[in-house]
Design a protein around this motif. Structure first.
Motif, PDB file in Angstrom:
ATOM      1  N   HIS A   1       0.847  -1.212   0.000  1.00 51.06           N
ATOM      2  CA  HIS A   1       0.000   0.000   0.000  1.00 51.06           C
ATOM      3  C   HIS A   1       0.878   1.256   0.000  1.00 51.06           C
ATOM      4  CE1 HIS A   1      -4.000   1.932   1.452  1.00 51.06           C
ATOM      5  NE2 HIS A   1      -3.265   2.810   0.781  1.00 51.06           N
TER       6      HIS A   1
ATOM      7  N   HIS B   1       1.680   5.132  -2.054  1.00 52.38           N
ATOM      8  CA  HIS B   1       1.326   6.199  -2.999  1.00 52.38           C
ATOM      9  C   HIS B   1       2.614   6.846  -3.505  1.00 52.38           C
ATOM     10  CE1 HIS B   1      -2.944   6.010  -1.863  1.00 52.38           C
ATOM     11  NE2 HIS B   1      -2.488   5.737  -0.668  1.00 52.38           N
TER      12      HIS B   1
ATOM     13  N   ASN C   1      -8.602   3.253  -3.950  1.00 54.27           N
ATOM     14  CA  ASN C   1      -8.050   3.794  -2.698  1.00 54.27           C
ATOM     15  C   ASN C   1      -7.973   5.319  -2.685  1.00 54.27           C
ATOM     16  OD1 ASN C   1      -5.434   4.682  -0.966  1.00 54.27           O
ATOM     17  ND2 ASN C   1      -6.581   3.060   0.002  1.00 54.27           N
TER      18      ASN C   1
ATOM     19  N   HIS D   1      -6.023  -0.632   5.415  1.00 49.56           N
ATOM     20  CA  HIS D   1      -5.816   0.209   6.610  1.00 49.56           C
ATOM     21  C   HIS D   1      -6.974   0.198   7.622  1.00 49.56           C
ATOM     22  CE1 HIS D   1      -8.007   2.863   3.927  1.00 49.56           C
ATOM     23  NE2 HIS D   1      -6.957   3.361   3.333  1.00 49.56           N
TER      24      HIS D   1
ATOM     25  N   ASP E   1       0.709   2.459   3.858  1.00 51.60           N
ATOM     26  CA  ASP E   1      -0.092   3.558   3.286  1.00 51.60           C
ATOM     27  C   ASP E   1       0.780   4.811   3.169  1.00 51.60           C
ATOM     28  OD1 ASP E   1      -2.123   5.065   2.208  1.00 51.60           O
ATOM     29  OD2 ASP E   1      -3.339   5.145   4.029  1.00 51.60           O
TER      30      ASP E   1
HETATM   31 ZN   LIG Z   1      -3.817   4.868   0.784  1.00 49.54          ZN
END
Ligand SMILES: [Zn+2]
Length: 425
Positions: free
Chosen positions: A61, A63, A153, A233, A306
């Motif tokens: 996960h 970004h 997401n 998450h 995340d």
């Molecule tokens: Zn995320």
């Protein structure tokens, strides 16, 4: 030249005990794991006395902000942050500009990964076009181009009928649907967990049930369609228990917990510190304790950061206006070691299982245990050194993390990927 990692303690997902051994690497392979391997002229010896050797981590996960927001992060800088943290494989999220919602964009991201990253880059594809929740993206074409998971997401798929159809496709194409669980009408303009702290700070709250209701719905749809849903998450104990029940009922559900939902709660926001603003928000100390117990009990399949970089300028906004999210790749392993492993709260076996082996299995890759004949993809971790997360230390382009300038126990000293030392310090 062969490399001999001498006298380290080997961690594995199968055993809480560490095994003292030498590890001999030739090319991209481990060619021996044994005690007292003899040295020779063509072998470089690296003393690993007092160090832990563990399979390299894998984060599902992340970004990377590319394409579109390269001022926050790029695939290259985010992969360097991963290496800094002992992570050698990433699954990128699709909420970029443009959204990763076509086969062409999946291919573009994977090509950038091949050209710019020293580790393995994988990507998700969006469930709906532009992540708008209105029209399905080209799921089959994205799978063919290499997408390993589907997710919107950043947002939920609010329309249950659309999600149901997406799950039916995902099942046919054997892809997990990763769910960001949130009822938008309940979250509304909330910027932190709704509770005692949001009341005293006078900030609009996001109630726990916003996440839990959507989570229950997505699990029910997975049960109905037979699709695999991966809950991203998880931040509340009630949500976690719903997943636990669904697993017992045979629903194909997996889930992840982030380091920050284990380590921090809404009280840490203090005087409006935006480094504690994320989605889903930090909940309560009770949630921290129950999520940790859930991780120990095996409710959580994987740990994932995340990793969500934002510029200093954006995070300097007032709490209500600042964007959600913190970075995590540089800090995850040392911070988890410091808070849990060094205190005996859980062992290296749990970390290897939940942050190395299971994340790879989730996208149908083989784990990378340290064994004779295995791929040489491991970390050398020194529990006796400390790491200070200064701007200079961190490789992410952004520094929006509560760990900025904090010191923790433990240091990732070496990262070996396909036999090559990507990091040595
Ligand atoms: Zn995320």
């Amino acid at each position: 030249m062969k490399r001999l990692y001498r006298n380290g303690q080997i961690a594995s997902e199968d055993s809480s005990a560490l095994t003292r051994a030498d590890v001999l690497v030739d090319g991209d392979r481990i060619i021996a794991v044994a005690s007292n391997i003899a040295s020779a002229d063509d072998i470089e010896v690296i003393d690993c006395t007092g160090r832990i050797l563990l399979p390299a981590l894998f984060d599902v996960h992340v970004h990377a902000r590319e394409p579109g927001r390269e001022d926050k992060e790029t695939i290259q800088t985010c992969s360097e942050a991963a290496i800094n943290g002992g992570i050698t494989g990433l699954v990128l999220q699709p909420n970029t500009t443009p959204t990763i919602d076509t086969a062409g964009l999946v291919r573009t991201v994977l090509e950038i990964g091949k050209a710019k990253s020293r580790i393995a880059i994988h990507t998700t594809g969006a469930i709906t076009k532009g992540r708008k929740g209105e029209e399905l993206a080209a799921i089959g074409a994205m799978k063919k181009a290499g997408a390993v998971m589907l997710t919107d997401n950043g947002d939920p798929v609010s329309n249950p009928q659309l999600l149901r159809i997406a799950m039916e496709y995902a099942k046919d194409f054997d892809l997990p649907i990763a769910s960001h669980c949130e009822v938008k009408e309940l979250s509304a303009s909330g910027c932190m967990h709704e509770g005692s702290v949001s009341y005293s700070l006078g900030l609009p709250g996001i109630p726990a049930c916003s996440e839990e209701i959507c989570l229950e719905r997505d699990i029910r749809l997975a049960q109905f369609t037979g699709a695999h849903v991966h809950i991203q998450h998880v931040s509340t104990a009630i949500g976690m228990r719903a997943i636990q029940r669904a697993k017992a009922d045979g629903v194909k559900v997996t889930c992840e917990v982030t380091p920050h939902h284990l380590l921090f709660n809404h009280e840490d926001i203090g005087s409006y510190d935006t480094h504690y603003k994320m989605s889903p928000p930090l909940r309560t100390a009770q949630d921290n304790a129950e999520l940790l117990q859930g991780l120990i009990d095996g409710v959580f399949d994987v740990i994932a950061t995340d990793h969500a970089p934002h510029t200093e300028f954006e995070k300097k906004n007032d709490f209500a206006s600042a964007p959600f999210g913190i970075t995590g790749l540089d800090t995850a392993l040392p911070s988890l070691f410091d808070a849990f492993i060094s205190k005996g709260i859980f062992g290296w076996d749990l970390l290897v299982k939940r942050y190395s082996a299971e994340p790879r299995r989730l996208i149908k890759l083989e784990p990378v245990p340290i064994r004779d004949g295995g791929i040489a993809e491991f970390i050398v971790f020194n529990p006796d050194r400390t790491t200070t997360f200064t701007r200079e230390f961190m490789k992410s382009k952004s520094i929006n993390t509560p760990f900025l300038n904090k010191e923790v126990r433990g240091m990732v000293e070496r990262v070996i990927y396909l036999g090559e030392e990507l990091l040595a310090r």
